[in-house]
Design an enzyme around this catalytic site. Structure first.
Site, PDB file in Angstrom:
ATOM      1  N   ASP A 140       1.164  -1.222   0.320  1.00 42.20           N
ATOM      2  CA  ASP A 140      -0.060  -0.449   0.011  1.00 42.20           C
ATOM      3  C   ASP A 140       0.695   1.304  -0.100  1.00 42.20           C
ATOM      4  O   ASP A 140       1.620   1.514   0.797  1.00 42.20           O
ATOM      5  CB  ASP A 140      -1.047   0.197   1.196  1.00 42.20           C
ATOM      6  CG  ASP A 140      -1.799  -1.053   1.033  1.00 42.20           C
ATOM      7  OD1 ASP A 140      -1.811  -1.580  -0.210  1.00 42.20           O
ATOM      8  OD2 ASP A 140      -2.589  -1.671   2.666  1.00 42.20           O
ATOM      9  N   VAL A 141       0.182   2.769  -0.118  1.00 41.90           N
ATOM     10  CA  VAL A 141       1.321   3.786  -0.300  1.00 41.90           C
ATOM     11  C   VAL A 141       1.799   3.815   0.975  1.00 41.90           C
ATOM     12  O   VAL A 141       2.471   4.101   1.143  1.00 41.90           O
ATOM     13  CB  VAL A 141       0.037   4.856  -0.424  1.00 41.90           C
ATOM     14  CG1 VAL A 141       0.856   6.447  -1.165  1.00 41.90           C
ATOM     15  CG2 VAL A 141      -0.402   4.745  -2.679  1.00 41.90           C
TER      16      VAL A 141
END
Length: 309
Positions: A140-141
């Site tokens: 994920d970011v």
């Protein structure tokens, strides 16, 4: 396929519903045609057509098709904090910083791992969709840590297979609220998109099988540091599973974390770090393993917890 089309209704579609007939004529799904009728983009003999209206042979259909989405482009820009831990002719192992997506996607305008590698002049495998070339798994970011990108086509195939067959060892460290009971266990709960919020996932009865193994390695008054081994690799898996147990990752406000605790520990994202990644090297089958150190925000939060006693 975009623009304006005028289509005579052929005899073979006489009496058929608009959505079914137009889907056949244009090679689109009935869902896509239904969306066109709802937006008023399907006209039958001069009148807006509903999806369940009936077609008549010899009638005229006028359809306005939307512009296709533009392909997402890779921006070759050096990414600050993207550290190369190891590379050879087949693979490159990087330490992904927070705030960096793995690859471009619609709506994301920030930095990406793929763009950062291109910006550093590193060529990766051309397999995969154009914007995801060389990518065999994702973080994920807001999740930091170790990840591998394929440089050769052979490595791409071998690593994709390894992730699919679950022969990759993925160890994460997660700081979760409270104290999971038991202190060592397995969460086996299917995950799918959240029924009400697109950007979230949830434990859902008809979801995809998802298995997470965990063990508490250090307990604090308000939280626990866990070793987490992922058996499957669903989007947001660790975040969803621990949120479902009422022990969300510290700082993960999307999945129900306490904003007061996050503020106290100066955490502005989920406390989740891809710590170690182990796999058989695609070139010779030898087991290799790579470890990423905690970034400053995660390390500082742990020190604050330890200082609280």
């Amino acid at each position: 396929m975009s623009g304006y089309r005028t289509l005579p209704v052929p005899d073979g579609l006489d009496g058929m519903r608009v959505d079914a007939g137009l889907a056949k004529l244009l090679g689109l799904s009935r869902t896509a045609v239904a969306a066109l009728t709802e937006s008023g983009d399907v006209v039958l003999d001069g009148q807006p057509a509903g999806k369940s209206d009936r077609l008549m042979a010899g009638s005229t259909l006028e359809v306005t098709l939307p512009e296709p989405p533009r392909p997402v482009e890779i921006q070759a820009v050096k990414v600050e904090g993207l550290v190369v831990l190891y590379q050879d002719d087949d693979i490159i192992v990087v330490d992904k910083p927070v705030g960096v997506a793995v690859h471009p996607s619609p709506g994301w305008t920030g930095p990406t791992v793929v763009g950062g590698l291109a910006g550093a002049g590193i060529h990766v495998a051309t397999s995969g969709a154009a914007e995801r070339q060389g990518v065999v798994h994702r973080l994920d970011v807001g999740t930091t840590g170790v990840m591998v990108v394929a440089k050769s086509e052979n490595a791409y195939s071998a690593l994709k297979h390894a992730f699919k067959e679950r022969t990759v060892d993925k160890l994460y460290h997660a700081l979760v609220q409270g104290h999971p009971d038991p202190i060592k266990g397995t969460i086996d709960a299917p995950i799918d998109r959240h029924p009400k919020h697109d950007y979230k996932f949830a434990v859902m009865a008809n979801g995809r099988p998802s298995i997470t193994h965990y063990e508490v390695v250090e307990a604090f008054r308000a939280a626990s540091l866990l070793d987490v081994h992922l058996e499957t690799g669903r989007t947001h898996q660790i975040r969803v599973h621990f949120s479902a147990l009422h022990h969300p990752c510290v700082g993960d406000l999307t999945y129900g974390a306490d904003p007061t605790l996050a503020k106290r520990l100066k955490i502005t994202r989920q406390w989740l770090h891809a710590r170690t990644l182990g796999f058989h090297h695609p070139a010779d089958g030898q087991w290799v393993s790579f470890t990423s150190e905690y970034p400053a925000d995660l390390a500082d939060a742990l020190e604050l917890l330890r200082a609280e006693g």
